[in-house]
Design an enzyme around this catalytic site. Structure first.
Site, PDB file in Angstrom:
ATOM      1  N   ASN A  98       3.721  15.732  -2.562  1.00  0.00           N
ATOM      2  CA  ASN A  98       2.454  15.080  -2.206  1.00  0.00           C
ATOM      3  C   ASN A  98       1.425  15.114  -3.323  1.00  0.00           C
ATOM      4  OD1 ASN A  98       3.336  16.899   0.508  1.00  0.00           O
ATOM      5  ND2 ASN A  98       3.330  14.676   0.658  1.00  0.00           N
ATOM      6  N   ILE A 126      -3.802  14.079  -5.050  1.00  0.00           N
ATOM      7  CA  ILE A 126      -3.220  14.769  -3.899  1.00  0.00           C
ATOM      8  C   ILE A 126      -3.253  13.876  -2.665  1.00  0.00           C
ATOM      9  CG2 ILE A 126      -3.396  16.802  -2.387  1.00  0.00           C
ATOM     10  CD1 ILE A 126      -5.062  18.086  -4.716  1.00  0.00           C
ATOM     11  N   CYS A 127      -2.120  13.802  -1.963  1.00  0.00           N
ATOM     12  CA  CYS A 127      -2.104  13.049  -0.708  1.00  0.00           C
ATOM     13  C   CYS A 127      -2.229  14.030   0.442  1.00  0.00           C
ATOM     14  CB  CYS A 127      -0.799  12.266  -0.595  1.00  0.00           C
ATOM     15  SG  CYS A 127      -0.695  11.370   0.946  1.00  0.00           S
ATOM     16  N   LEU A 128      -3.415  14.108   0.994  1.00  0.00           N
ATOM     17  CA  LEU A 128      -3.673  15.067   2.070  1.00  0.00           C
ATOM     18  C   LEU A 128      -4.653  14.409   3.036  1.00  0.00           C
ATOM     19  CD1 LEU A 128      -3.365  17.944   3.189  1.00  0.00           C
ATOM     20  CD2 LEU A 128      -5.147  18.689   1.623  1.00  0.00           C
ATOM     21  N   LEU A 163       3.929  11.227  -3.013  1.00  0.00           N
ATOM     22  CA  LEU A 163       3.299  10.620  -4.181  1.00  0.00           C
ATOM     23  C   LEU A 163       4.208  10.834  -5.377  1.00  0.00           C
ATOM     24  CD1 LEU A 163      -0.488  11.497  -4.026  1.00  0.00           C
ATOM     25  CD2 LEU A 163       0.525   9.251  -4.264  1.00  0.00           C
TER      26      LEU A 163
END
Ligand SMILES: [Zn+2]
Ligand SMILES: [Zn+2]
Ligand SMILES: [Zn+2]
Ligand SMILES: [Zn+2]
Ligand SMILES: [Zn+2]
Ligand SMILES: [Zn+2]
Lengths: 543, 184
Positions: B108, B116-118, B151
């Protein structure tokens, strides 16, 4: 006039039938006015005359104004709050979550109320409270400032945020979009939904409250499967559609005068189906680069090469003096080749590959194929686009006619306006026919080349319809102008014009009715009609 | 302790000077006040959470960096990862932008940019979160990668195909290369 007589001759046996609702008269009888099929409650009923119509296509739809939508929404909320014994705010939260599906909410609520409450975030016995862990001062969970209790906004879950932070939280959500309707308490671990009461309490800006209100109203339509917004820009009406029986089309007319397909929201496209239309629209955007030239508004006269601008709706072009060459806007061919008068068919609608003899090598063949497939597409696209342009032009012309010209004409010709509605009818017919004709080109593009019989039948009917429409359109565009100036005051001439226009309107209507029916039947009666199409040329040669 | 206090004083002086210069924007006022509270909180919590070290830029309270320790029993164990925070003016109504400055092999996290994919940094953001709690959420993400919203496709594919060993060894290698102090 020669050619007109000839054409009328061929069809004098055809009794005009009812075809569309926009103009349902063919003679001078005008006891009923336009728009009378719209009643106070906005009920519009499209009703084809059953005597001529073979299909049962009674389609019911209702145009809803904002007040109507609000009323229905409030009724749903009231119903839920009464049955569940909860507040209107709680009922709204539940209904938003259940996408305004009252029966589904009912089922799930009575199956497991606790579960519904938990997932949606509606606490039992919820009254607005302030956390009381600290009797004197409470810390706001967003700005971290300490406040006296009075400054903390009371919410059902008891989480403490000050009014400024609540306002910021809800305003941000409102400005982010319709997601504001489904907001939860800012405390990350809390699932309690933010209801309308909190929004009304904490949002200070009038504009943002209105925005929230709009989203709330819109969700009622957007989540519904039976209601849709009218896609016309600026129009705030919705249309509820309920097909009764086998309906042939989804076409509806909003009270803003926009006609659209309720199913796919494109412009009304009967008798062509939504699938073909969406394929066609997609194709158009994919080919947009190759077709910009088609949308140009002027072309060179094929004879004298002078640029000539298209300022009429009909495709019959006449170059200025001294050339005066008459040609077709679409194919640039001489207009004399565009009617029955020369003994042939109207065939401008038909795509024919430029035939070439000789042998090709593979590469050349491929190039040729690519070229011809683009050529084929542009043939249909140009006709589709030109008819749309022409429809818009006719629509504008009709507005001008109704707002200015009809009064002037009535004065100049000393005829009451009520007796000039045959011109309005002609315009109405033209607008509807341009619309139908436009979509038949999308239909024609996707009609497989291999279906020879069907194609021939279709192109024949389309050609006849188009040829009639061009005459009608030209007649109303050019000849009615003459009377406008009072240059030809003779009553006799005017009566002849009336006669001619009425006949052209009725003939065109008949042609299009036949075309529409055939397309609705998927051209399946091609066999029985084949004989007719062979017969007609001989009829025409009679003269 | 003295050092930290001096920093606070410097910050206050700098900020009040800036306020007088800039036409005071209420969003900015609020976010600055809130960041300032977080700053004081961080000084206090340093001892409480030894895995996170949040540092505010000397001259710009909207720029922060953090050093976080790789969670134990993960391929990031033993590594120290640096994060960069860019705090927007409407903070905390809008989330901070956070990215890894230290290279990390994680499904991620974008391998090149550190993005960051959060969810909590996007649509699931709540203004009740703090920079400190964002760091905690990132540590939790390091321990529990979401292979379904990758990601970093290579890393996501390894995990999704069930090659945990392959993933772990790659992640450990990058931890050793990028996130561990070089021993002289
Ligand atoms: Zn607050
Ligand atoms: Zn709460
Ligand atoms: Zn409308
Ligand atoms: Zn449609
Ligand atoms: Zn010319
Ligand atoms: Zn032509």
């Amino acid at each position: 006039m020669d050619s007109d007589d000839d054409m009328l001759d061929a069809y004098d046996d055809v009794e005009s039938g009812e075809y569309d609702t926009s103009s349902d008269r063919d003679d001078d009888d005008d006891e009923h006015g336009h728009g009378e099929n719209e009643t106070d409650c906005g009920y519009l009923v499209e009703d084809d005359d059953s005597s001529t119509s073979t299909r049962c296509s009674q389609v019911n739809y209702v145009v809803l104004k904002e007040e109507d939508i609000r009323k229905r929404q409030e009724d749903d909320i009231k119903q839920v709050s009464t049955v569940f014994s909860i507040t209107n705010v709680e009922a709204s939260v539940l209904l938003l979550h259940y996408r305004w599906n009252v029966s589904k909410l009912n089922d799930e609520w009575f199956a497991d109320e606790e579960k519904v409450r938990r997932t949606v975030g509606v606490l039992e016995g919820g009254s607005l409270v302030v956390a009381v862990d600290n009797p004197r001062k409470v810390k706001c969970g967003i700005c971290f400032d300490k406040f006296r209790r009075i400054k903390i906004v009371p919410v059902v879950c008891g989480h403490s945020f000050c009014s400024t932070c609540w306002n910021g939280y809800v305003s941000t959500a409102i400005n982010d979009g319709s997601g504001c309707l489904m907001r939860k308490c800012p405390e990350p671990s809390c699932h309690v939904a933010v209801g309308r009461d909190v929004v009304e309490k904490v949002v200070s800006s009038e504009e943002e409250r209105d925005k929230y209100d709009r989203y709330f109203l819109r969700s009622y339509i957007e989540e519904s499967r039976k209601m849709k917004w009218c896609p016309a820009p600026g129009c705030e009406h919705a249309v509820e559609f309920s097909a009764t029986g086998m309906s042939a089309s989804y076409d509806v007319s909003c009270s803003c005068s926009h006609r659209f397909c309720w199913n796919c929201k494109e412009d009304a496209h009967s008798p062509v189906d939504c699938g073909t239309v969406s394929k066609w629209i997609l194709k158009n955007s994919a080919e947009a680069e190759n077709t910009t030239w088609i949308l140009a508004n002027s072309k060179a006269c094929p004879k004298c090469k002078r640029p000539i601008e298209k300022n009429h709706g009909c495709m019959h072009m006449t170059c200025g003096s001294p050339c005066k060459h008459q040609f077709c806007w679409l194919c640039l061919g001489a207009w004399t080749e565009h009617g029955g008068s020369t003994g042939g068919f109207y065939s401008c609608n038909k795509y024919e590959k430029a035939k070439k003899g000789g042998l090709y090598d593979e590469a050349e063949k491929k190039r040729e194929m690519a070229k011809s497939s683009l050529e084929r597409y542009t043939h249909y696209y140009e006709r589709w686009a030109s008819n749309e342009k022409s429809r818009k032009k006719a629509f504008g012309d009709l507005q001008v006619f109704l707002s200015e010209k009809i009064a002037k004409l009535s004065e100049v010709q000393c005829i009451p306006e009520t007796q000039l509605t045959f011109i309005t009818d002609a315009w109405g017919q033209i607008i509807e026919c341009r619309r139908v004709l436009k979509w038949t080109y999308a239909y024609g593009y996707y009609l497989p080349e291999s279906e020879h019989e069907k194609r021939r039948f279709f192109e024949y009917m389309q050609g006849e319809a188009e040829s009639g429409l061009e005459r009608l359109h030209r007649c109303v565009e050019t000849e009615s102008e003459v009377f406008q100036d009072g240059e030809v005051p003779s009553e006799q001439y005017f009566n002849a014009f009336r006669q001619k226009l009425n006949t052209l309107t009725s003939v065109t209507k008949t042609h299009f009715e036949t075309l529409v029916k055939a397309l609705e039947n998927g051209l399946c009666d091609v066999k029985s009609q084949a004989a007719c199409s062979k017969e007609t040329p001989s009829k025409k040669r009679r003269k | 302790m003295i050092c930290a206090d001096l920093k606070v004083v410097r910050l206050i002086l700098y900020l009040s000077w800036r306020d007088r210069l800039l036409c005071a924007n209420s969003d900015m006022q609020q976010s600055r006040a809130r960041l300032f509270k977080e700053y004081k909180e961080v000084q206090r919590e340093k001892v409480a959470d030894p895995d996170i070290q949040l540092v505010c830029d000397d001259t710009n309270i909207f720029k922060w960096t953090a050093l976080i320790k790789g969670p134990s029993e993960t391929p990031y164990e033993g590594g120290v990862f640096q994060l960069a925070f860019a705090v927007p003016e409407p903070y905390p109504l809008q989330p901070p932008q956070v990215r890894f400055l230290t290279k990390i092999f994680h499904p991620n996290v974008h391998f090149k940019t550190g993005e960051i994919c959060l969810d909590i940094l996007k649509n699931a953001w709540s203004p009740a979160w703090t920079l400190q709690s964002v760091c905690r959420a990132i540590i939790a993400l390091m321990a529990h990668p979401e292979a379904d919203s990758p990601l970093n496709c290579d890393s996501g594919n390894l995990l999704r195909s069930g090659d945990v060993r392959g993933f772990n060894s790659m992640a450990r290698m990058y931890t050793r290369l990028a996130a561990m102090p070089k021993k002289g």
